[in-house]
Scaffold this motif. Structure first.
Motif, mmCIF file in Angstrom:
data_model
loop_
_atom_site.group_PDB
_atom_site.id
_atom_site.type_symbol
_atom_site.label_atom_id
_atom_site.label_comp_id
_atom_site.label_asym_id
_atom_site.label_seq_id
_atom_site.Cartn_x
_atom_site.Cartn_y
_atom_site.Cartn_z
ATOM 1 N N MET A 1 0.845 -1.201 0.000
ATOM 2 C CA MET A 1 0.000 0.000 0.000
ATOM 3 C C MET A 1 0.875 1.243 0.000
ATOM 4 S SD MET A 1 -2.962 1.145 2.730
ATOM 5 C CE MET A 1 -3.867 -0.379 2.534
ATOM 6 N N GLY A 5 -3.167 5.001 -0.076
ATOM 7 C CA GLY A 5 -3.875 4.026 0.743
ATOM 8 C C GLY A 5 -3.589 4.189 2.220
ATOM 9 N N ASP A 6 -2.326 4.453 2.565
ATOM 10 C CA ASP A 6 -1.958 4.658 3.977
ATOM 11 C C ASP A 6 -2.714 5.845 4.569
ATOM 12 O OD1 ASP A 6 -0.202 2.543 3.992
ATOM 13 O OD2 ASP A 6 1.587 3.769 3.658
ATOM 14 N N THR A 9 -6.356 4.998 5.254
ATOM 15 C CA THR A 9 -6.443 4.083 6.399
ATOM 16 C C THR A 9 -6.284 4.835 7.712
ATOM 17 O OG1 THR A 9 -5.598 2.218 5.115
ATOM 18 C CG2 THR A 9 -5.403 2.074 7.506
ATOM 19 N N LYS A 10 -5.299 5.728 7.766
ATOM 20 C CA LYS A 10 -5.066 6.497 8.992
ATOM 21 C C LYS A 10 -6.241 7.426 9.300
ATOM 22 C CE LYS A 10 -0.036 6.378 8.529
ATOM 23 N NZ LYS A 10 1.185 7.147 8.150
ATOM 24 N N GLN A 12 -9.367 6.928 8.431
ATOM 25 C CA GLN A 12 -10.478 6.087 8.879
ATOM 26 C C GLN A 12 -10.321 5.727 10.351
ATOM 27 O OE1 GLN A 12 -10.779 2.195 7.013
ATOM 28 N NE2 GLN A 12 -12.999 2.354 6.979
ATOM 29 N N GLN A 13 -9.103 5.463 10.765
ATOM 30 C CA GLN A 13 -8.849 5.123 12.166
ATOM 31 C C GLN A 13 -9.158 6.287 13.099
ATOM 32 O OE1 GLN A 13 -4.759 3.884 11.855
ATOM 33 N NE2 GLN A 13 -5.281 1.795 11.224
ATOM 34 N N ASP A 202 -14.252 -2.563 -1.285
ATOM 35 C CA ASP A 202 -13.836 -1.716 -0.169
ATOM 36 C C ASP A 202 -12.707 -0.804 -0.643
ATOM 37 O OD1 ASP A 202 -13.408 -0.555 2.266
ATOM 38 O OD2 ASP A 202 -12.285 -2.254 3.108
ATOM 39 N N PRO A 204 -11.695 3.570 -1.012
ATOM 40 C CA PRO A 204 -12.125 4.933 -0.678
ATOM 41 C C PRO A 204 -12.772 5.621 -1.880
ATOM 42 C CG PRO A 204 -9.892 4.542 0.096
ATOM 43 C CD PRO A 204 -10.246 3.377 -0.775
ATOM 44 N N ASP A 225 -15.604 9.259 1.593
ATOM 45 C CA ASP A 225 -14.351 9.168 2.340
ATOM 46 C C ASP A 225 -13.504 10.428 2.209
ATOM 47 O OD1 ASP A 225 -14.470 6.254 3.187
ATOM 48 O OD2 ASP A 225 -14.672 6.044 1.020
#
Length: 269
Positions: A1, A5-6, A9-10, A12-13, A202, A204, A225
């Motif tokens: 990734m 992508g990173d 992901t961050k 979303q967290q 799945d 973004p 997103d």
């Protein structure tokens, strides 16, 4: 990734949505573009699109068309833009996406383009006039470069499935038919498109075209997103070009304050 992508992901967290400003590279000059990129990051930009100026941009409204003309008048080309990205990379790891028309990239050379993207630190590319049916060669060459495809709210299920399958990094969902440009009201139809994409894969989804206020950011952030904002930012640059010679920092502040206002509602979702 990769970086794109990173980043999603961050976010979303943290229960945040992505703010993706668009700047036309070289508008009004490359030096200011670099400063605006770095300032945008400081004020909440999570990813950033850099426009490749083109003389006949089919998907762009008058605001971005004029920005492209100002950039072309400065002699901006892909070689200069790759140097700009390299300069930015000395100070930033912000995910950078080139957005431009296929003729510019084809003329530069596909293999050379992909190679320079990797060398300079470009993370993704958006080519509005390259349909997925004709993008196989670029897809094959771009093993580490995210190819971000667009979907309109009018796209049928077959089209949504095809684009969703081929896109990487994220999908650019167009909020309303037509060309880019700030709008007072946004269509609610794009929400249905985002839902259909999410049912397939799945990945973004960021929404662009017409987003021009923190209220719009809040509305779109409820179901997407991320948001992409271009014309409303370019308008602030254009309206303050008179400051370029006498108070460049004020011009930058006006743009960065607006970017910060767009990010704020995206942190509360």
């Amino acid at each position: 990734m990769g970086r794109i992508g990173d980043t999603f992901t961050k976010l979303q967290q943290k229960n945040e949505k992505a703010l993706i400003p668009f700047l036309m590279a070289g508008d009004p000059n490359l030096e200011l573009t670099k400063e605006l990129v770095l300032t945008a990051e400081e004020n909440g930009a999570d990813l950033l699109e850099l426009g490749i100026p083109y003389s006949a941009p089919l998907a762009d409204g008058p605001t971005i068309q004029k920005a492209a003309q100002r950039s072309l008048a400065q002699g901006t080309n892909l070689t200069a833009i790759f140097k700009l990205v390299e300069d930015i990379r000395e100070e930033s790891e912000l995910p950078l996406i080139l957005m431009g028309y296929y003729n510019s990239i084809f003329s530069f050379g596909l293999e050379k383009f992909v190679k320079r993207c990797a060398e300079a630190g470009v993370d993704g590319v958006i080519i509005p006039d390259l349909p997925p049916e004709e993008g196989a060669e670029l897809q094959e060459l771009s093993t580490e470069l995210d190819i971000i495809l667009l979907l309109a709210s009018t796209s049928n299920q077959t089209r949504i499935e095809k684009v969703t399958d081929l896109s990487s990094g994220f999908i650019y969902a167009v909020s309303t038919p037509g060309v880019t440009g700030a709008r007072a009201e946004l269509s609610t139809e794009v929400k249905k498109t985002v839902t259909k994409i999410k049912d397939i894969k799945d990945i973004p989804v960021a929404v662009g075209f017409g987003i021009s206020s923190p209220t719009h950011a809040q509305q779109i952030g409820e179901f997407a997103d991320g948001i992409i904002v271009g014309s409303a930012i370019i308008e602030r640059i254009e309206k303050n070009l008179d400051l370029l010679e006498r108070d460049k920092e004020e011009l930058i502040a006006k743009v960065s304050d607006f970017i910060s206002s767009l990010k704020e509602p995206l942190t509360k979702l």
